[in-house]
Design an enzyme around this catalytic site. Structure first.
Site, PDB file in Angstrom:
ATOM      1  N   HIS A  58      35.144  49.764  46.867  1.00  0.00           N
ATOM      2  CA  HIS A  58      35.947  49.361  45.716  1.00  0.00           C
ATOM      3  C   HIS A  58      35.250  49.831  44.444  1.00  0.00           C
ATOM      4  CE1 HIS A  58      38.014  45.817  48.016  1.00  0.00           C
ATOM      5  NE2 HIS A  58      38.153  46.984  48.612  1.00  0.00           N
ATOM      6  N   GLU A  61      34.464  48.515  41.442  1.00  0.00           N
ATOM      7  CA  GLU A  61      33.403  47.735  40.832  1.00  0.00           C
ATOM      8  C   GLU A  61      32.199  47.575  41.750  1.00  0.00           C
ATOM      9  OE1 GLU A  61      36.403  46.872  41.886  1.00  0.00           O
ATOM     10  OE2 GLU A  61      36.740  44.701  41.779  1.00  0.00           O
ATOM     11  N   CYS A  83      38.074  41.163  43.767  1.00  0.00           N
ATOM     12  CA  CYS A  83      38.330  40.355  44.951  1.00  0.00           C
ATOM     13  C   CYS A  83      37.090  39.519  45.273  1.00  0.00           C
ATOM     14  CB  CYS A  83      38.674  41.262  46.116  1.00  0.00           C
ATOM     15  SG  CYS A  83      37.289  42.316  46.601  1.00  0.00           S
ATOM     16  N   CYS A 127      33.880  41.732  45.814  1.00  0.00           N
ATOM     17  CA  CYS A 127      33.281  42.290  44.602  1.00  0.00           C
ATOM     18  C   CYS A 127      32.746  41.194  43.683  1.00  0.00           C
ATOM     19  CB  CYS A 127      34.307  43.154  43.880  1.00  0.00           C
ATOM     20  SG  CYS A 127      34.822  44.589  44.860  1.00  0.00           S
TER      21      CYS A 127
END
Length: 591
Positions: free
Chosen positions: A56, A58, A86, A89
């Protein structure tokens, strides 16, 4: 530069990363990590390219920042990401001890920094950090929407715009072995303010929709002083529709029209020049409040004033008429409305028939052509959740005539009156065919077709006014669904954490089309929790819960008689307490 300007500057860098992700076929989410005013890492989504569930934006940016700075603790760093992180993260941010996270669009399906969870402010974890939400939210959301729209293609297939690809995140990973010693006290943490959307129907005979929402908002702020509360006055096409739609724009104008029994009265309607539309509540001109509800009044009451309102709206330039059919005093099948628009309804001698239901006994011919020409292609949308046909055991007179003064105990009289309505309906059918043959009336695209107005569900609304509007080519639509469209509910619910609706009394019939359940159904399309505050409730509400209401909250704070509960001041106090309880219940559910 101000803090807002700085945040927008770095969010634009994250947006550039999001667009880079889209260019290589990835879900467009981008992130940058900033330390001492400089970008130390940047990344975008690469889950598909790398076949890596942790790739992802980040997550990758945080790992890159740690490598650049040569340390895993990032307490002096701010993470900018285009979509709310999410659990995975956000969990990494806890473990990396980040100082702050700034995100753009909220993610109702997977967001862990305000939408589903508040991992940044959970006192049970060993680190807390500040969050700023909604920076360039519209631009961030547009990048995602455009990407998914492209995937859907012309056939409407594909994965949709509900961020499903991002919703399948891994669970939060917090390694207990890495937690050394006592929790670190980093001082007060800024939790993103709760965002609440209020869409509460009026508590009839007590408080209006707007008054109920104001009271609930006051109660919620006892728990959440910084709550961001948006209020959408609610209605279902009946009482309160004008005020609900007017809260979102347009001008309420007043004009003099005929009341149901012939007096002249002032009636309101809403004109919206920007949308070339008008909203009309038929009760403004022909409501039951104008009638003594005797048999003679029920026979004489006319919808002529409704037609006058429609004509006035068209002459001011309205091309779309939204007409709410609740609360009528009339049983004339809309004959008066048609006459006001110029239609000819005459007896066997060629004379105009008398007003009201009584006039339908003599009607021998109906000519809709002048009315069709007066409307000249205007679109008519009928707001009603009534499913009754024009005639028969479930028809306008049999079901609603008694409350307007017709003798419900006299079966012979009711049958005779219904026979007048049957004859009138057949004449309407003939007039519709003639107008269509002359290409003056067209069936609206997507509208239901019918062979006769007599049996169309909804034709019996407002004493048969629904049938007359159908004869003019109107579309029959759900009142609450149409009002929700007109007030822009879908656009406003996007970023809400909680939706609160409500009404005076909730029972299983509420699931059949009442306003609060309409709100719940819409809210569930966006994954939002729904609380309904109610004055009273039935013992069994399974049908209501199945439609999307999560919690039904009766408002009475102590035992009291009905007349006391209906007192506006008492009801307001009860609603304030209910708002407080709703906020507490929401927080409790998230522990």
């Amino acid at each position: 530069m101000t803090i807002t300007e700085i945040d927008e500057k770095f969010m634009r860098e994250a947006l550039a990363e999001a667009r880079a992700a889209a260019a290589v076929g990835e879900v467009p989410i981008g992130a940058v990590v900033v330390c001492a005013g400089e970008i130390v890492a940047r990344a975008h989504n690469r889950r598909e390219l790398d076949q890596d569930p942790s790739a992802h934006a980040e997550f990758a940016a945080l790992c890159a920042a740690a490598r650049t700075l040569g340390r895993w603790r990032l307490s002096d760093c701010t993470v900018y990401v285009t979509l709310e992180p999410c659990c995975m993260c956000a969990g990494l941010m806890v473990n990396a001890r980040v100082g702050r996270c700034v995100y753009g669009a909220a993610d109702a399906k997977a967001g862990a920094l305000g939408s589903l969870y508040d991992l940044n402010a959970d006192s049970r974890l060993n680190h807390r950090f500040n969050v700023t939400a909604g920076v360039l939210a519209d631009e961030c959301r547009e990048v995602l929407s455009s990407y998914f729209a492209g995937l859907r293609g012309a056939d409407g297939g594909g994965c949709g715009s509900d961020l499903e690809a991002h919703a399948a995140h891994a669970a939060a990973l917090v390694d207990a072995d890495e937690v050394a010693g006592a929790a670190v006290d980093l001082g007060p943490v800024q939790r993103r303010p709760r965002r609440v959307l209020l869409a509460i129907d009026s508590f009839k005979g007590s408080v209006s929709s707007a008054q109920a929402e104001s009271a609930v908002a006051e109660g919620m702020r006892r728990v959440w002083p910084d709550a961001e509360v948006r209020a959408l006055p609610l209605a279902d096409g009946g009482e309160g529709t004008l005020d609900a739609v007017a809260a979102c724009g347009g001008e309420i104008v007043t004009c003099e029209v005929a009341a149901p029994l012939g007096d002249r009265v002032s009636a309101r309607m809403l004109l919206d020049g920007a949308r070339a539309s008008a909203v009309i509540e038929m009760a403004e001109a022909a409501g039951i409040g104008y009638s003594p509800c005797t048999e003679s009044a029920a026979l004489a009451a006319s919808t002529y004033g409704v037609g006058e309102l429609m004509l006035r709206a068209v002459r001011t330039g309205a091309k779309n008429l939204y007409i709410g059919l609740g609360g009528s005093a009339t049983n004339d099948g809309g004959a008066g409305m048609l006459q006001a628009l110029g239609a000819r309804l005459v007896d066997d001698r060629g004379c105009d028939i008398a007003p009201g239901l009584a006039g339908l006994e003599q009607v021998a011919s109906v000519d809709l052509v002048p009315a069709a020409r007066a409307l000249d292609g205007v679109r008519i949308v009928v707001l009603s959740d009534v499913e009754n046909p024009l005639v028969g055991r479930r028809g306008a007179l049999a079901v609603f005539g008694g409350q307007k003064g017709l003798p419900t105990g006299d079966a012979e009289a009711v049958h005779e009156y219904d026979s007048w309505m049957v004859g009138y309906g057949r004449l309407l059918d003939t007039a519709i065919a003639e107008a269509r043959a002359r290409e003056l009336l067209r069936v609206p695209e997507g509208a239901r077709t019918f062979g006769s107005v007599l049996g169309v569900p909804g034709a019996g609304a407002a004493g048969g006014l629904g049938a007359a509007l159908l004869a003019l080519g109107a579309e029959l639509r759900s009142g609450v669904e149409t009002v929700l469209d007109l007030v822009g509910f879908d656009e406003r619910v996007h970023d809400a954490d909680l939706v609160i609706t409500g009404e005076g009394n909730m029972d299983e019939q509420s699931a059949a089309g009442k306003a609060p359940v309409g709100v719940a159904r819409r809210a569930k399309r966006h994954g939002k929790p729904v609380v309904a505050v109610v004055g009273g409730r039935a013992g069994n509400l399974d049908a209501v819960y199945e439609q999307g209401v999560d919690l039904v909250l009766p408002i009475c704070r102590k035992p009291m008689p009905l007349d006391q509960a209906l007192d506006p001041q008492e009801a307001t106090t009860n609603l304030i307490c209910a708002g407080e309880s709703a906020a507490q219940a929401y927080d409790l559910a998230r522990i």
